[in-house]
Write an enzyme that holds these catalytic residues in place. Structure first.
Site, PDB file in Angstrom:
ATOM      1  N   ASN B 411       0.813  -1.210   0.000  1.00  0.00           N
ATOM      2  CA  ASN B 411       0.000   0.000   0.000  1.00  0.00           C
ATOM      3  C   ASN B 411       0.853   1.268   0.000  1.00  0.00           C
ATOM      4  O   ASN B 411       1.044   1.894  -1.045  1.00  0.00           O
ATOM      5  CB  ASN B 411      -0.952  -0.030   1.203  1.00  0.00           C
ATOM      6  CG  ASN B 411      -2.087   0.952   1.062  1.00  0.00           C
ATOM      7  OD1 ASN B 411      -1.978   1.925   0.323  1.00  0.00           O
ATOM      8  ND2 ASN B 411      -3.168   0.724   1.760  1.00  0.00           N
ATOM      9  N   ASP B 412       1.374   1.635   1.148  1.00  0.00           N
ATOM     10  CA  ASP B 412       2.108   2.899   1.239  1.00  0.00           C
ATOM     11  C   ASP B 412       3.284   2.977   0.271  1.00  0.00           C
ATOM     12  O   ASP B 412       3.614   4.051  -0.226  1.00  0.00           O
ATOM     13  CB  ASP B 412       2.632   3.088   2.664  1.00  0.00           C
ATOM     14  CG  ASP B 412       1.509   3.403   3.643  1.00  0.00           C
ATOM     15  OD1 ASP B 412       0.481   3.942   3.196  1.00  0.00           O
ATOM     16  OD2 ASP B 412       1.657   3.098   4.836  1.00  0.00           O
ATOM     17  N   VAL B 413       3.891   1.815  -0.026  1.00  0.00           N
ATOM     18  CA  VAL B 413       5.100   1.839  -0.849  1.00  0.00           C
ATOM     19  C   VAL B 413       4.808   2.118  -2.320  1.00  0.00           C
ATOM     20  O   VAL B 413       5.728   2.272  -3.119  1.00  0.00           O
ATOM     21  CB  VAL B 413       5.897   0.516  -0.729  1.00  0.00           C
ATOM     22  CG1 VAL B 413       6.363   0.309   0.704  1.00  0.00           C
ATOM     23  CG2 VAL B 413       5.100  -0.667  -1.213  1.00  0.00           C
TER      24      VAL B 413
END
Lengths: 95, 486
Positions: B411-413
């Site tokens: 997700n965040d990456v």
């Protein structure tokens, strides 16, 4: 003083060698390094192996057990992981 | 006699260094690990034989029990549980170092110098109890004990025994500061105790016990406020501490091989810690202060679609068509893949695609998963060839030539907000540029934001398709659909 020199030089060697370890092997690096830090086992052997100081002996024996978990477990699990890192031939293509 | 031991230690130190050097390539890594193990054997045998150690029964028992536990742990552990195992080993390493340093000090309490010489066999004689020795003992006990308790908190968090959420309560920081002051006082007491040891040994004893107790609590307090996805940093840092504790014990015992190997491990852990912090664009200090993120918190950042866009949902059948007619597919795994244990299904899908002429690559972000290299180990377990695993800097130039990026549990990456949205908590974090590929398919259970609590802009892009569901099932369905296309 010599110990301090050795410490600093070992740190330089460490930086030189370890920064080149690829990301793919960072987990085995950690578990392998972990096994190496079980070198305290050597210290534990010395303290556990002495007669005349029961407290030292039992502390040493406990340390020895814990450090051996680290050494044996660490090297074995690292080997298990590294065994899996292989380069496989591409599967044959249909076309 | 001591010369022979010193030479043996030199040999084992060299084997450690050469072994670690072989970890620079997957081709030589296994051999390297074996060399390091051989180095350990040399050090142990030299110590045993040359110091004429006198009470073998307890020692054999301790070694057999310890070795047995280690072997069982190493054999039984699932690859998905590797972060937990590494955390536990870190803790044991710290504990062993603290115990050895304590044992060394215990000798001063029960031995008069004359008696010491008479009974220690070939063991090294007691050095005078100098202030330097007291400092190294304090360092060894402090670092070793903090590593021990901190590692077990990390283990509990990774295992899900304690909430992975950053735990904080009112006055926690003040309490931590108080603990640190207490630690400083205990170290002062140890130094004073060493100074007056001949007259009154109670000060040294009190200082050591106090330091051990405080360090135990301190380790818990240092790790508990740190959230689950920051565990890669924590595990790497504790790895480093376990090495530094061994090095400190080496100073106590005046033992070269302990200093060298402890330092190597310390450096290794610190290097990994830095890589992890850089990959999140956060300072180590920021990570250690904790409290970052908290995906499931109600008071987290606004979860409603801040971008105001709509999400395009897709089906396994449609995605299968996309994948089959692609030239290049990049798979981006994240912690979600590990949770779903989907690595084998992912590899199967990749093989089916490759058989149809699609080039498949894996793009792996440094902080994907719960420890450095976590994804790589899982994929290696699933038989993925290591030359298909690409680091962030290698894969990013490939995205513009990529037809489909398959984001599995990450997700965040892959959140483009890291590039564009100043003020976002993840702004400046280096990410995988999945959005640059023609189509992005995100396999995810829901639209919930990732660890940072930040809404993922990628989900609302025009070229993004969402495939909702459990990663393992979704990937399995994709494989079936691709096969059905003939």
């Amino acid at each position: 003083m010599e110990n301090l020199i050795i410490f600093v030089l070992a740190a330089f060697i460490g930086v030189e060698i370890l920064t080149k370890v690829p990301q793919t092997l960072h987990t085995p690096l950690m578990s392998g390094a972990n096994a190496i830090s079980g070198i305290t086992m050597v210290g534990a052997l010395v303290t556990a192996g002495m007669v005349g100081t029961p407290v030292a002996k039992w502390l040493g024996a406990l340390a020895l057990m814990v450090a051996t978990i680290n050494v044996v477990g660490g090297f074995l699990v690292t080997d298990r992981m590294l065994k899996m890192f292989t380069r496989k031939p591409r599967p044959p293509r249909d076309d | 006699m001591y010369t022979v031991i010193a030479l043996a230690y030199l040999v084992s130190a060299c084997l450690f260094i050469l072994g670690l050097k072989r970890l620079q390539s997957p081709v030589t890594a296994r051999r390297g690990n074996q060399m390091a193990a051989l180095g350990m054997l040399v050090a142990v045998i030299a110590t045993l034989f040359l110091y004429e150690i006198l009470t073998p029964v307890e020692m054999i028992a301790a070694t057999v029990v310890g070795g047995g536990i280690g072997a069982v742990l190493a054999r039984r552990v699932e690859m998905t549980s590797m972060p937990e195992l590494v955390a536990v080993f870190n803790g044991f390493g710290g504990l062993a170092s603290a115990l050895v340093a304590s044992a060394e000090v215990a000798r001063y309490f029960s031995e008069t110098p004359a008696a010491a010489e008479a009974v220690t066999g070939g063991a090294p004689p007691l050095a005078p109890l100098t202030l330097t020795l007291a400092v190294t003992v304090a360092a060894s006990v402090l670092i070793g004990t903090v590593t021990f308790s901190g590692s077990f908190v990390a283990f509990a968090k990774l295992k899900g025994l304690v909430s992975g959420q950053p735990a904080q309560f009112l006055g926690m920081r003040a309490l931590t500061v108080l603990l640190l002051l207490g630690v400083a006082a205990a170290i002062g007491l140890i130094l004073y105790g060493a100074y007056v040891f001949a007259e009154d040994s109670a000060f040294l004893m009190g200082g050591l016990l106090g330091l051990g107790g405080l360090a135990l609590i301190l380790g818990i307090f240092l790790v508990i406020p740190i959230g689950g996805a920051d565990m890669p940093v924590v595990v790497a840092l504790l790895n480093s501490y376990s090495g530094l504790a061994a090095a400190a014990t080496g100073f106590v015992l005046d033992n070269i091989v302990l200093i060298i190997s402890g330092t190597l491990v310390g450096v290794s852990g610190l290097m990994l810690t830095r890589i992890m912090c850089d990959a999140m664009n956060r300072s180590l200090w920021n990570v250690l202060l904790g409290g970052f993120g908290g995906a499931d918190d109600d008071d987290g950042p606004d979860v409603e679609g801040t971008t105001g866009g709509t999400v395009r949902e897709t089906s396994p059948a449609d995605t299968a068509i996309l994948l089959t007619y692609a030239e290049q597919v990049v798979i981006i795994p994240g912690y979600g893949m590990a949770v779903a244990q989907a690595q084998h299904q992912v590899h199967e899908l990749a093989e089916v695609l490759e058989a149809r002429g699609v080039t498949v690559k894996y793009g792996i972000h440094p902080v994907a998963g719960r420890m450095p290299g976590h994804m790589n180990v899982l994929l290696a377990e699933a038989n993925v060839s290591y030359d298909q695993l690409y680091e962030m800097d290698e894969i990013n130039p490939e995205f513009p030539n990529t037809d489909v990026s398959l984001v599995i549990g990450a997700n965040d990456v892959v959140n483009p907000a890291a590039r564009t949205k100043k003020g976002s908590p993840i702004y400046g974090m280096p990410i995988l540029d999945a959005d640059a590929s023609d189509t992005v398919v995100v396999l995810k259970r829901s639209l919930r934001p990732g660890y940072s609590g930040v809404e993922n802009d990628l989900f609302y892009n025009d070229n993004t398709r969402m495939l909702f569901g459990d990663a393992k099932e979704s990937v399995g369905e994709l494989t079936t659909e691709v096969k059905a296309l003939g």
